[in-house]
Structure formats: C-alpha cells, structure tokens
Design a protein around this motif. Structure first.
Motif, mmCIF file in Angstrom:
data_model
loop_
_atom_site.group_PDB
_atom_site.id
_atom_site.type_symbol
_atom_site.label_atom_id
_atom_site.label_comp_id
_atom_site.label_asym_id
_atom_site.label_seq_id
_atom_site.Cartn_x
_atom_site.Cartn_y
_atom_site.Cartn_z
ATOM 1 N N VAL A 259 0.842 -1.187 0.000
ATOM 2 C CA VAL A 259 0.000 0.000 0.000
ATOM 3 C C VAL A 259 0.884 1.246 0.000
ATOM 4 O O VAL A 259 1.793 1.372 0.825
ATOM 5 C CB VAL A 259 -0.933 0.007 1.227
ATOM 6 N N HIS A 260 0.604 2.155 -0.926
ATOM 7 C CA HIS A 260 1.330 3.422 -1.044
ATOM 8 C C HIS A 260 0.531 4.476 -0.275
ATOM 9 O O HIS A 260 -0.577 4.829 -0.665
ATOM 10 C CB HIS A 260 1.452 3.799 -2.519
ATOM 11 N N VAL A 261 1.101 4.965 0.837
ATOM 12 C CA VAL A 261 0.440 5.950 1.685
ATOM 13 C C VAL A 261 1.142 7.289 1.506
ATOM 14 O O VAL A 261 2.367 7.370 1.618
ATOM 15 C CB VAL A 261 0.486 5.526 3.169
ATOM 16 N N GLU A 262 0.366 8.327 1.212
ATOM 17 C CA GLU A 262 0.933 9.653 1.003
ATOM 18 C C GLU A 262 0.431 10.603 2.078
ATOM 19 O O GLU A 262 -0.737 10.564 2.456
ATOM 20 C CB GLU A 262 0.520 10.161 -0.380
ATOM 21 N N ARG A 263 1.325 11.436 2.598
ATOM 22 C CA ARG A 263 0.944 12.403 3.612
ATOM 23 C C ARG A 263 1.585 13.752 3.267
ATOM 24 O O ARG A 263 2.551 13.806 2.505
ATOM 25 C CB ARG A 263 1.378 11.939 4.997
ATOM 26 N N ARG A 264 1.031 14.815 3.834
ATOM 27 C CA ARG A 264 1.563 16.156 3.608
ATOM 28 C C ARG A 264 2.136 16.688 4.905
ATOM 29 O O ARG A 264 1.474 16.644 5.939
ATOM 30 C CB ARG A 264 0.470 17.093 3.113
ATOM 31 N N ILE A 265 3.374 17.187 4.849
ATOM 32 C CA ILE A 265 3.999 17.779 6.032
ATOM 33 C C ILE A 265 4.435 19.197 5.701
ATOM 34 O O ILE A 265 4.662 19.530 4.529
ATOM 35 C CB ILE A 265 5.203 16.956 6.543
ATOM 36 N N LYS A 266 4.543 20.015 6.716
ATOM 37 C CA LYS A 266 4.966 21.388 6.524
ATOM 38 C C LYS A 266 6.485 21.471 6.669
ATOM 39 O O LYS A 266 7.056 20.933 7.622
ATOM 40 C CB LYS A 266 4.296 22.266 7.570
ATOM 41 N N HIS A 267 7.138 22.126 5.724
ATOM 42 C CA HIS A 267 8.583 22.278 5.774
ATOM 43 C C HIS A 267 8.955 23.122 6.993
ATOM 44 O O HIS A 267 8.339 24.170 7.234
ATOM 45 C CB HIS A 267 9.094 22.939 4.495
ATOM 46 N N PRO A 268 9.945 22.668 7.780
ATOM 47 C CA PRO A 268 10.250 23.363 9.031
ATOM 48 C C PRO A 268 10.749 24.801 8.865
ATOM 49 O O PRO A 268 10.520 25.641 9.728
ATOM 50 C CB PRO A 268 11.321 22.489 9.683
ATOM 51 N N VAL A 269 11.426 25.107 7.759
ATOM 52 C CA VAL A 269 11.977 26.447 7.565
ATOM 53 C C VAL A 269 11.082 27.305 6.665
ATOM 54 O O VAL A 269 10.724 28.432 7.002
ATOM 55 C CB VAL A 269 13.403 26.376 6.966
ATOM 56 N N TYR A 270 10.697 26.757 5.519
ATOM 57 C CA TYR A 270 10.007 27.550 4.511
ATOM 58 C C TYR A 270 8.489 27.533 4.647
ATOM 59 O O TYR A 270 7.810 28.361 4.053
ATOM 60 C CB TYR A 270 10.422 27.094 3.110
ATOM 61 N N GLY A 271 7.943 26.586 5.400
ATOM 62 C CA GLY A 271 6.503 26.558 5.634
ATOM 63 C C GLY A 271 5.674 25.974 4.508
ATOM 64 O O GLY A 271 4.464 25.893 4.628
ATOM 65 N N LYS A 272 6.306 25.592 3.407
ATOM 66 C CA LYS A 272 5.579 25.014 2.285
ATOM 67 C C LYS A 272 5.193 23.572 2.607
ATOM 68 O O LYS A 272 5.957 22.840 3.244
ATOM 69 C CB LYS A 272 6.464 25.047 1.039
ATOM 70 N N PHE A 273 4.003 23.160 2.185
ATOM 71 C CA PHE A 273 3.570 21.783 2.389
ATOM 72 C C PHE A 273 4.176 20.902 1.303
ATOM 73 O O PHE A 273 4.068 21.213 0.118
ATOM 74 C CB PHE A 273 2.046 21.679 2.360
ATOM 75 N N ILE A 274 4.818 19.821 1.733
ATOM 76 C CA ILE A 274 5.426 18.893 0.795
ATOM 77 C C ILE A 274 4.856 17.501 1.020
ATOM 78 O O ILE A 274 4.411 17.171 2.120
ATOM 79 C CB ILE A 274 6.967 18.876 0.927
#
Length: 77
Positions: A16-31
């Motif tokens: 199973v391929h599970v994808e999640r979104r996290i916030k970049h610690p410095v730039y704040g962009k969601f990756i």
C-alpha cells in the motif's frame, strides 16, 4: 491509514502506497511524503489501484505489521 494498493501479487499480502503532507520546518511550504507498507489481506480481495484502509497490528512477518481494514474504492470504478 488510507492508501492505494500498488501490488497484490504476493499471497495474502498487499503493498500500500500511503501519502501524507507535512509542513517544511523552515520555509513553511507543504510537501508530500510517501511510504510503502506491506499489509495482510486474508482473502486476497484487493487488486492494484484499490483505495484501502489499513490498521496497525502485531508483526505477522518480517515486513508485515499492518492488516487490511476495508476497501474504500475499487480500481476503475
């Protein structure tokens, strides 16, 4: 956890391929970050492309510590 089945070739096992979104610690962009998990599928019900829910369980084998909870959406429908 919810993800997409990428492989169901092994007996009673799905990948199973599970994808999640996290916030970049410095730039704040969601990756997007992704993980491939092996899950136990007792009835060999899943096919590639199915959207499924898996739950954590005791270790079943060296790589399997998850089991299939339910199939949310079938592939191609």
């Amino acid at each position: 956890m919810t993800g997409v089945v990428t492989s169901s070739k092994a007996d009673k096992t799905i990948c199973v391929h599970v994808e999640r979104r996290i916030k970049h610690p410095v730039y704040g962009k969601f990756i997007r970050r992704s993980t491939k998990l092996h899950a136990h599928d007792e009835g060999n019900d899943c096919r590639e492309g199915d959207v499924v829910t898996i739950v954590e369980t005791r270790p079943i084998s060296k790589t399997k510590a998850w089991r299939l909870d339910r199939i949310l959406e079938r592939a191609g429908s």
